[in-house]
Design an enzyme around this catalytic site. Structure first.
Site, mmCIF file in Angstrom:
data_model
loop_
_atom_site.group_PDB
_atom_site.id
_atom_site.type_symbol
_atom_site.label_atom_id
_atom_site.label_comp_id
_atom_site.label_asym_id
_atom_site.label_seq_id
_atom_site.Cartn_x
_atom_site.Cartn_y
_atom_site.Cartn_z
ATOM 1 N N ASN A 193 -14.501 -4.152 4.274
ATOM 2 C CA ASN A 193 -13.605 -3.952 5.406
ATOM 3 C C ASN A 193 -14.307 -3.123 6.480
ATOM 4 O O ASN A 193 -15.154 -2.313 6.166
ATOM 5 C CB ASN A 193 -12.333 -3.236 4.907
ATOM 6 N N CYS A 239 -6.993 6.717 5.017
ATOM 7 C CA CYS A 239 -6.372 6.997 6.313
ATOM 8 C C CYS A 239 -6.834 8.352 6.839
ATOM 9 O O CYS A 239 -6.652 9.371 6.160
ATOM 10 C CB CYS A 239 -4.852 6.951 6.214
ATOM 11 N N GLN A 253 0.835 -1.203 0.000
ATOM 12 C CA GLN A 253 0.000 0.000 0.000
ATOM 13 C C GLN A 253 0.872 1.257 0.000
ATOM 14 O O GLN A 253 1.748 1.430 0.848
ATOM 15 C CB GLN A 253 -0.928 0.053 1.202
ATOM 16 N N GLY A 271 -8.813 -6.305 10.187
ATOM 17 C CA GLY A 271 -7.745 -5.457 10.678
ATOM 18 C C GLY A 271 -7.338 -5.806 12.087
ATOM 19 O O GLY A 271 -6.516 -6.689 12.315
#
Length: 421
Positions: free
Chosen positions: A218, A106, A76, A244
Protein backbone atom coordinates in the site's frame (compact mmCIF):
# COMPACT_ATOMS: atom_id res chain seq x y z
CA UNK A 1 -6.29 -12.12 -19.87
CA UNK A 2 -4.66 -11.00 -16.62
CA UNK A 3 -1.61 -8.73 -16.98
CA UNK A 4 -0.12 -10.16 -13.77
CA UNK A 5 1.94 -13.05 -15.10
CA UNK A 6 3.89 -14.06 -12.00
CA UNK A 7 3.21 -17.49 -10.58
CA UNK A 8 1.64 -16.65 -7.22
CA UNK A 9 0.82 -19.46 -4.81
CA UNK A 10 -2.39 -17.62 -3.95
CA UNK A 11 -4.74 -15.58 -6.10
CA UNK A 12 -3.70 -11.94 -6.17
CA UNK A 13 -5.79 -9.31 -4.41
CA UNK A 14 -6.73 -5.71 -5.11
CA UNK A 15 -7.89 -3.69 -2.10
CA UNK A 16 -9.62 -0.32 -1.77
CA UNK A 17 -8.01 1.20 1.33
CA UNK A 18 -9.86 2.35 4.46
CA UNK A 19 -10.25 6.15 4.41
CA UNK A 20 -11.75 8.24 7.19
CA UNK A 21 -14.98 10.00 6.15
CA UNK A 22 -14.80 8.27 2.76
CA UNK A 23 -15.12 4.47 3.04
CA UNK A 24 -18.77 4.33 4.05
CA UNK A 25 -21.32 1.87 2.66
CA UNK A 26 -22.14 4.13 -0.31
CA UNK A 27 -18.50 4.44 -1.38
CA UNK A 28 -18.04 0.70 -1.00
CA UNK A 29 -21.12 -0.13 -3.09
CA UNK A 30 -20.09 2.38 -5.76
CA UNK A 31 -16.77 0.55 -6.12
CA UNK A 32 -18.49 -2.82 -6.05
CA UNK A 33 -20.41 -1.74 -9.15
CA UNK A 34 -17.06 -0.92 -10.79
CA UNK A 35 -15.38 -4.20 -9.80
CA UNK A 36 -16.68 -7.55 -8.60
CA UNK A 37 -13.22 -8.71 -7.53
CA UNK A 38 -11.74 -5.78 -5.60
CA UNK A 39 -11.89 -6.08 -1.81
CA UNK A 40 -13.41 -3.03 -0.17
CA UNK A 41 -12.81 -1.79 3.38
CA UNK A 42 -14.69 0.21 5.96
CA UNK A 43 -13.17 3.33 7.40
CA UNK A 44 -11.47 2.83 10.76
CA UNK A 45 -14.01 2.59 13.59
CA UNK A 46 -12.90 2.85 17.23
CA UNK A 47 -13.79 -0.18 19.33
CA UNK A 48 -15.50 2.10 21.88
CA UNK A 49 -17.87 3.41 19.20
CA UNK A 50 -19.26 -0.09 18.66
CA UNK A 51 -19.35 -1.08 22.32
CA UNK A 52 -20.95 2.14 23.61
CA UNK A 53 -23.63 2.09 20.89
CA UNK A 54 -24.38 -1.63 21.06
CA UNK A 55 -27.96 -0.94 22.21
CA UNK A 56 -28.63 1.89 19.73
CA UNK A 57 -29.82 0.20 16.54
CA UNK A 58 -29.80 3.41 14.53
CA UNK A 59 -26.20 4.34 15.33
CA UNK A 60 -25.04 0.74 15.09
CA UNK A 61 -26.56 0.47 11.62
CA UNK A 62 -24.44 3.42 10.51
CA UNK A 63 -21.28 2.03 12.12
CA UNK A 64 -21.69 -1.67 11.28
CA UNK A 65 -24.27 -1.80 8.51
CA UNK A 66 -23.43 -3.18 5.09
CA UNK A 67 -25.22 -4.73 2.15
CA UNK A 68 -24.68 -8.30 1.01
CA UNK A 69 -23.74 -7.03 -2.46
CA UNK A 70 -20.70 -5.24 -0.99
CA UNK A 71 -18.96 -8.46 0.08
CA UNK A 72 -16.17 -9.20 0.57
CA UNK A 73 -15.58 -6.32 3.01
CA UNK A 74 -12.78 -5.90 5.56
CA UNK A 75 -13.74 -4.05 8.75
CA UNK A 76 -10.96 -1.95 10.29
CA UNK A 77 -10.90 -1.40 14.05
CA UNK A 78 -8.92 1.11 16.08
CA UNK A 79 -7.99 0.66 19.72
CA UNK A 80 -5.33 -0.47 22.16
CA UNK A 81 -7.13 -2.61 24.76
CA UNK A 82 -7.21 -6.35 24.01
CA UNK A 83 -10.55 -7.12 25.65
CA UNK A 84 -12.37 -4.18 24.07
CA UNK A 85 -10.98 -5.03 20.64
CA UNK A 86 -11.98 -8.67 21.10
CA UNK A 87 -15.56 -7.72 21.98
CA UNK A 88 -15.76 -5.32 19.04
CA UNK A 89 -14.31 -7.96 16.68
CA UNK A 90 -17.08 -10.32 17.75
CA UNK A 91 -19.67 -7.70 16.76
CA UNK A 92 -17.92 -7.29 13.41
CA UNK A 93 -18.06 -11.03 12.74
CA UNK A 94 -21.75 -11.19 13.65
CA UNK A 95 -22.43 -8.37 11.17
CA UNK A 96 -21.11 -10.55 8.34
CA UNK A 97 -17.71 -9.05 7.51
CA UNK A 98 -15.11 -11.30 5.91
CA UNK A 99 -12.07 -10.06 7.89
CA UNK A 100 -11.27 -7.74 10.79
CA UNK A 101 -8.17 -5.55 10.67
CA UNK A 102 -6.34 -3.67 13.41
CA UNK A 103 -5.13 -0.18 12.49
CA UNK A 104 -1.49 0.33 13.45
CA UNK A 105 -0.72 2.99 10.85
CA UNK A 106 -2.95 6.06 11.30
CA UNK A 107 -0.68 9.08 12.04
CA UNK A 108 -3.46 11.51 13.03
CA UNK A 109 -2.70 13.39 16.26
CA UNK A 110 -6.22 12.64 17.46
CA UNK A 111 -5.52 8.91 16.97
CA UNK A 112 -1.80 8.34 17.51
CA UNK A 113 -1.41 11.24 19.96
CA UNK A 114 -4.36 11.72 22.30
CA UNK A 115 -5.92 8.38 21.44
CA UNK A 116 -2.71 6.36 21.83
CA UNK A 117 -3.56 3.93 19.06
CA UNK A 118 -2.89 3.80 15.33
CA UNK A 119 0.73 4.34 14.21
CA UNK A 120 2.11 4.92 17.72
CA UNK A 121 1.36 1.25 18.49
CA UNK A 122 4.35 0.31 16.31
CA UNK A 123 6.42 1.30 19.34
CA UNK A 124 4.55 -1.32 21.41
CA UNK A 125 4.67 -4.53 19.36
CA UNK A 126 3.95 -6.70 22.41
CA UNK A 127 0.69 -4.82 23.02
CA UNK A 128 -0.29 -5.24 19.36
CA UNK A 129 0.48 -8.95 19.68
CA UNK A 130 -1.79 -9.21 22.71
CA UNK A 131 -4.58 -7.28 20.98
CA UNK A 132 -4.49 -9.51 17.92
CA UNK A 133 -4.33 -12.64 20.05
CA UNK A 134 -7.40 -11.59 22.04
CA UNK A 135 -9.31 -10.83 18.84
CA UNK A 136 -8.38 -14.17 17.29
CA UNK A 137 -9.64 -16.06 20.33
CA UNK A 138 -13.10 -14.51 19.93
CA UNK A 139 -13.71 -14.77 16.16
CA UNK A 140 -13.40 -17.28 13.34
CA UNK A 141 -12.79 -14.73 10.57
CA UNK A 142 -9.17 -13.73 9.77
CA UNK A 143 -7.58 -11.02 11.96
CA UNK A 144 -4.95 -8.90 10.21
CA UNK A 145 -2.81 -5.81 10.85
CA UNK A 146 -2.36 -2.70 8.69
CA UNK A 147 0.81 -0.83 9.54
CA UNK A 148 3.72 1.23 8.23
CA UNK A 149 7.48 0.74 7.94
CA UNK A 150 8.23 2.73 11.07
CA UNK A 151 7.52 5.73 13.25
CA UNK A 152 9.60 8.92 13.51
CA UNK A 153 13.27 7.90 13.99
CA UNK A 154 12.32 4.23 14.42
CA UNK A 155 12.32 3.29 10.75
CA UNK A 156 15.16 0.87 10.06
CA UNK A 157 14.61 -2.48 8.32
CA UNK A 158 15.47 -4.16 11.64
CA UNK A 159 12.71 -2.20 13.41
CA UNK A 160 10.10 -3.16 10.80
CA UNK A 161 11.15 -6.80 10.92
CA UNK A 162 11.08 -6.92 14.72
CA UNK A 163 7.56 -5.46 14.76
CA UNK A 164 6.29 -8.06 12.28
CA UNK A 165 8.11 -10.88 14.06
CA UNK A 166 6.63 -10.02 17.46
CA UNK A 167 3.08 -9.47 16.20
CA UNK A 168 3.15 -12.68 14.15
CA UNK A 169 3.68 -14.72 17.33
CA UNK A 170 -0.01 -13.99 18.03
CA UNK A 171 -0.88 -16.14 15.02
CA UNK A 172 -1.43 -13.16 12.71
CA UNK A 173 -0.48 -14.21 9.18
CA UNK A 174 -1.54 -11.18 7.12
CA UNK A 175 0.04 -7.71 7.07
CA UNK A 176 -0.97 -4.71 4.97
CA UNK A 177 2.14 -2.56 4.62
CA UNK A 178 1.93 1.17 3.90
CA UNK A 179 5.43 1.47 2.42
CA UNK A 180 6.52 4.63 4.24
CA UNK A 181 7.05 5.60 7.85
CA UNK A 182 4.79 7.89 9.89
CA UNK A 183 6.05 11.18 11.26
CA UNK A 184 3.91 11.86 14.29
CA UNK A 185 5.29 15.31 15.09
CA UNK A 186 4.81 18.17 12.67
CA UNK A 187 3.00 16.47 9.77
CA UNK A 188 -0.71 16.25 9.09
CA UNK A 189 -2.32 12.96 7.98
CA UNK A 190 -2.38 14.30 4.39
CA UNK A 191 1.34 15.17 4.55
CA UNK A 192 2.07 11.74 6.00
CA UNK A 193 0.62 10.26 2.80
CA UNK A 194 3.11 12.10 0.60
CA UNK A 195 6.20 13.49 2.40
CA UNK A 196 7.85 10.40 3.98
CA UNK A 197 9.51 8.58 1.06
CA UNK A 198 8.14 5.30 -0.24
CA UNK A 199 10.22 2.15 0.13
CA UNK A 200 8.60 -0.70 -1.79
CA UNK A 201 11.87 -2.62 -1.73
CA UNK A 202 11.73 -2.96 2.05
CA UNK A 203 8.29 -4.53 1.84
CA UNK A 204 9.58 -7.01 -0.74
CA UNK A 205 12.64 -7.70 1.44
CA UNK A 206 10.32 -8.35 4.38
CA UNK A 207 8.40 -10.82 2.20
CA UNK A 208 11.61 -12.69 1.54
CA UNK A 209 12.54 -12.68 5.23
CA UNK A 210 9.15 -14.03 6.28
CA UNK A 211 7.94 -16.37 3.52
CA UNK A 212 5.42 -17.86 5.95
CA UNK A 213 3.44 -14.60 6.09
CA UNK A 214 1.25 -12.82 3.53
CA UNK A 215 1.75 -9.16 2.62
CA UNK A 216 -0.20 -6.55 0.67
CA UNK A 217 1.55 -3.42 -0.64
CA UNK A 218 0.00 0.00 0.00
CA UNK A 219 1.07 3.60 -0.55
CA UNK A 220 1.53 5.90 -3.53
CA UNK A 221 -0.12 3.73 -6.17
CA UNK A 222 -2.12 5.93 -8.56
CA UNK A 223 -2.72 3.71 -11.60
CA UNK A 224 -3.53 0.07 -12.16
CA UNK A 225 -0.36 -0.26 -14.21
CA UNK A 226 1.76 0.73 -11.23
CA UNK A 227 0.16 -1.96 -9.08
CA UNK A 228 0.67 -4.58 -11.79
CA UNK A 229 4.32 -3.58 -12.16
CA UNK A 230 4.96 -3.98 -8.42
CA UNK A 231 3.42 -7.44 -8.39
CA UNK A 232 5.55 -8.63 -11.31
CA UNK A 233 8.71 -10.49 -10.24
CA UNK A 234 7.89 -9.97 -6.56
CA UNK A 235 8.05 -12.63 -3.83
CA UNK A 236 5.14 -15.05 -4.05
CA UNK A 237 3.82 -13.98 -0.64
CA UNK A 238 3.31 -10.39 -1.79
CA UNK A 239 -0.23 -11.29 -2.67
CA UNK A 240 -1.80 -7.96 -3.50
CA UNK A 241 -1.85 -4.19 -3.78
CA UNK A 242 -3.99 -1.57 -2.08
CA UNK A 243 -5.23 1.73 -3.54
CA UNK A 244 -6.34 4.70 -1.46
CA UNK A 245 -6.72 8.22 -2.84
CA UNK A 246 -6.74 6.94 -6.42
CA UNK A 247 -10.02 5.18 -5.66
CA UNK A 248 -11.45 8.46 -4.40
CA UNK A 249 -10.05 10.82 -7.02
CA UNK A 250 -10.15 8.69 -10.19
CA UNK A 251 -12.73 5.95 -9.55
CA UNK A 252 -13.38 5.23 -13.23
CA UNK A 253 -10.02 3.47 -13.67
CA UNK A 254 -11.19 0.72 -11.31
CA UNK A 255 -13.64 -0.51 -13.94
CA UNK A 256 -10.58 -2.29 -15.38
CA UNK A 257 -9.56 -4.14 -12.21
CA UNK A 258 -11.37 -7.38 -13.01
CA UNK A 259 -9.94 -7.49 -16.53
CA UNK A 260 -6.35 -6.39 -15.96
CA UNK A 261 -5.70 -8.19 -12.66
CA UNK A 262 -7.93 -11.25 -12.98
CA UNK A 263 -8.64 -11.70 -16.70
CA UNK A 264 -12.41 -11.25 -16.28
CA UNK A 265 -13.30 -9.38 -19.45
CA UNK A 266 -17.07 -9.17 -18.96
CA UNK A 267 -18.23 -5.82 -17.55
CA UNK A 268 -21.68 -5.08 -16.20
CA UNK A 269 -21.23 -1.30 -16.47
CA UNK A 270 -19.49 0.07 -19.54
CA UNK A 271 -19.93 3.82 -19.18
CA UNK A 272 -20.89 6.57 -16.73
CA UNK A 273 -24.53 6.49 -17.73
CA UNK A 274 -24.89 2.79 -16.88
CA UNK A 275 -22.87 3.11 -13.67
CA UNK A 276 -24.90 6.04 -12.34
CA UNK A 277 -28.15 4.36 -13.32
CA UNK A 278 -27.18 1.22 -11.34
CA UNK A 279 -25.99 3.32 -8.41
CA UNK A 280 -29.20 5.35 -8.32
CA UNK A 281 -31.25 2.14 -8.26
CA UNK A 282 -29.17 1.06 -5.25
CA UNK A 283 -29.79 4.40 -3.50
CA UNK A 284 -33.53 4.14 -4.21
CA UNK A 285 -33.52 0.88 -2.29
CA UNK A 286 -31.22 1.67 0.61
CA UNK A 287 -31.81 5.33 1.52
CA UNK A 288 -34.93 6.21 3.43
CA UNK A 289 -36.24 9.68 2.66
CA UNK A 290 -37.09 12.16 5.42
CA UNK A 291 -40.81 12.68 6.06
CA UNK A 292 -42.53 15.87 4.92
CA UNK A 293 -44.97 17.16 7.53
CA UNK A 294 -48.57 17.15 6.33
CA UNK A 295 -48.84 20.62 7.83
CA UNK A 296 -46.44 22.02 5.19
CA UNK A 297 -48.60 22.19 2.01
CA UNK A 298 -46.17 24.58 0.30
CA UNK A 299 -43.33 22.08 0.61
CA UNK A 300 -45.63 19.28 -0.55
CA UNK A 301 -46.39 21.27 -3.71
CA UNK A 302 -42.69 22.00 -4.32
CA UNK A 303 -41.87 18.29 -4.13
CA UNK A 304 -44.75 17.18 -6.36
CA UNK A 305 -43.53 14.47 -8.72
CA UNK A 306 -40.32 13.81 -6.75
CA UNK A 307 -39.88 10.62 -4.68
CA UNK A 308 -40.59 11.73 -1.11
CA UNK A 309 -42.13 10.35 2.05
CA UNK A 310 -45.26 11.93 3.55
CA UNK A 311 -45.66 12.14 7.33
CA UNK A 312 -47.70 9.26 8.70
CA UNK A 313 -46.74 6.71 6.05
CA UNK A 314 -46.02 3.08 6.89
CA UNK A 315 -42.25 2.61 7.37
CA UNK A 316 -42.46 -0.83 5.77
CA UNK A 317 -43.62 0.69 2.50
CA UNK A 318 -41.49 3.84 2.54
CA UNK A 319 -39.44 4.54 -0.59
CA UNK A 320 -35.96 3.14 -0.10
CA UNK A 321 -36.72 1.25 3.11
CA UNK A 322 -33.32 2.18 4.55
CA UNK A 323 -32.35 4.48 7.39
CA UNK A 324 -32.35 8.27 7.64
CA UNK A 325 -28.92 9.14 9.03
CA UNK A 326 -26.90 12.35 9.55
CA UNK A 327 -25.32 13.49 6.30
CA UNK A 328 -26.86 10.60 4.38
CA UNK A 329 -27.64 12.52 1.20
CA UNK A 330 -24.23 14.12 0.77
CA UNK A 331 -22.40 10.92 1.77
CA UNK A 332 -24.46 8.99 -0.75
CA UNK A 333 -23.68 11.37 -3.62
CA UNK A 334 -19.98 11.98 -2.93
CA UNK A 335 -18.70 8.84 -4.72
CA UNK A 336 -20.23 10.00 -8.01
CA UNK A 337 -18.70 13.49 -8.01
CA UNK A 338 -15.19 12.40 -9.09
CA UNK A 339 -16.50 10.02 -11.74
CA UNK A 340 -16.08 12.79 -14.31
CA UNK A 341 -12.47 13.66 -13.42
CA UNK A 342 -10.62 14.73 -16.58
CA UNK A 343 -13.84 15.27 -18.51
CA UNK A 344 -15.94 18.35 -19.15
CA UNK A 345 -18.86 18.25 -16.76
CA UNK A 346 -16.92 17.40 -13.58
CA UNK A 347 -17.48 20.84 -12.08
CA UNK A 348 -21.07 20.83 -13.30
CA UNK A 349 -21.85 17.66 -11.31
CA UNK A 350 -20.12 18.90 -8.15
CA UNK A 351 -21.91 22.26 -8.31
CA UNK A 352 -25.27 20.64 -8.95
CA UNK A 353 -24.93 18.27 -5.99
CA UNK A 354 -23.71 21.01 -3.65
CA UNK A 355 -26.49 23.41 -4.62
CA UNK A 356 -29.31 20.93 -4.16
CA UNK A 357 -27.98 19.51 -0.89
CA UNK A 358 -27.90 23.00 0.60
CA UNK A 359 -31.20 24.18 -0.86
CA UNK A 360 -34.00 24.39 1.77
CA UNK A 361 -36.60 23.47 -0.85
CA UNK A 362 -34.70 20.27 -1.76
CA UNK A 363 -34.12 18.99 1.75
CA UNK A 364 -36.70 16.22 1.35
CA UNK A 365 -35.38 14.94 -1.98
CA UNK A 366 -33.48 11.69 -2.05
CA UNK A 367 -29.86 11.45 -3.27
CA UNK A 368 -30.83 9.30 -6.27
CA UNK A 369 -33.28 11.97 -7.44
CA UNK A 370 -30.65 14.71 -7.19
CA UNK A 371 -28.05 12.55 -8.96
CA UNK A 372 -30.48 11.86 -11.81
CA UNK A 373 -30.92 15.61 -12.18
CA UNK A 374 -27.13 15.98 -12.37
CA UNK A 375 -27.02 13.35 -15.11
CA UNK A 376 -29.64 15.31 -17.04
CA UNK A 377 -27.55 18.47 -16.67
CA UNK A 378 -24.50 16.67 -18.11
CA UNK A 379 -26.66 15.14 -20.84
CA UNK A 380 -27.80 18.59 -21.93
CA UNK A 381 -24.26 19.93 -22.34
CA UNK A 382 -21.96 16.91 -22.78
CA UNK A 383 -24.06 13.91 -23.77
CA UNK A 384 -21.07 12.06 -25.25
CA UNK A 385 -19.30 12.09 -21.88
CA UNK A 386 -21.97 9.85 -20.34
CA UNK A 387 -21.48 7.16 -23.00
CA UNK A 388 -17.68 7.34 -23.13
CA UNK A 389 -16.10 4.01 -22.04
CA UNK A 390 -15.19 4.14 -18.36
CA UNK A 391 -11.74 2.64 -18.79
CA UNK A 392 -10.43 5.18 -21.33
CA UNK A 393 -9.43 8.79 -20.53
CA UNK A 394 -10.51 11.41 -23.09
CA UNK A 395 -8.18 12.03 -26.03
CA UNK A 396 -7.23 15.55 -27.12
CA UNK A 397 -9.54 15.19 -30.10
CA UNK A 398 -12.45 14.11 -27.88
CA UNK A 399 -11.89 17.04 -25.53
CA UNK A 400 -12.13 19.37 -28.53
CA UNK A 401 -15.35 17.68 -29.61
CA UNK A 402 -16.78 18.04 -26.12
CA UNK A 403 -15.86 21.74 -26.17
CA UNK A 404 -17.66 22.19 -29.49
CA UNK A 405 -20.70 20.48 -28.04
CA UNK A 406 -20.67 22.88 -25.08
CA UNK A 407 -20.44 25.93 -27.35
CA UNK A 408 -23.28 24.63 -29.51
CA UNK A 409 -25.41 24.15 -26.40
CA UNK A 410 -24.56 27.65 -25.15
CA UNK A 411 -25.46 29.23 -28.52
CA UNK A 412 -28.79 27.37 -28.60
CA UNK A 413 -29.55 28.43 -25.04
CA UNK A 414 -28.76 32.07 -25.82
CA UNK A 415 -30.97 31.97 -28.90
CA UNK A 416 -33.90 30.64 -26.89
CA UNK A 417 -33.56 33.50 -24.42
CA UNK A 418 -33.37 36.40 -26.93
CA UNK A 419 -36.34 38.68 -26.09
CA UNK A 420 -38.97 39.08 -28.82
CA UNK A 421 -39.06 42.47 -30.62
Amino acid sequence: MSEVTTGKDKEIEVHIAPMIDVSNRYFRMFHRLLSKRAIVWTEMIKDDALLYNAADKRKLEWLLGKDDEESPVVFQLGGNEPEKLAAAAEMVEQAGYSEVNLNVGCPSNRVAGKGEFGACLMLKPELVRDCVHAMQRRVQIPVSVKTRLGVDSHDTPAFTQKFVNVVSTSGCRRFYMHARKALLAGLSPAQNRTIPPLDYDRVKWLCSERPDLLFVLNGGLTTLGEGIAELQHSPSNLVGVMYGRAALNTPAIFSEVDDRFFGDEAREVLNRRQLLDAYCHYLDRIVRLPCIPKSDPKLLMQQQGAPVCIEGCDDATMPGGGMTLPGTRLNAMKPAVNLFTGFPGSRLVATHVERHVRSPTDRHRGPADILRDAVCAVEAKFSQVLDHPLQFPPTTYELKQFAKQEFAHSDAHDAENIPAT
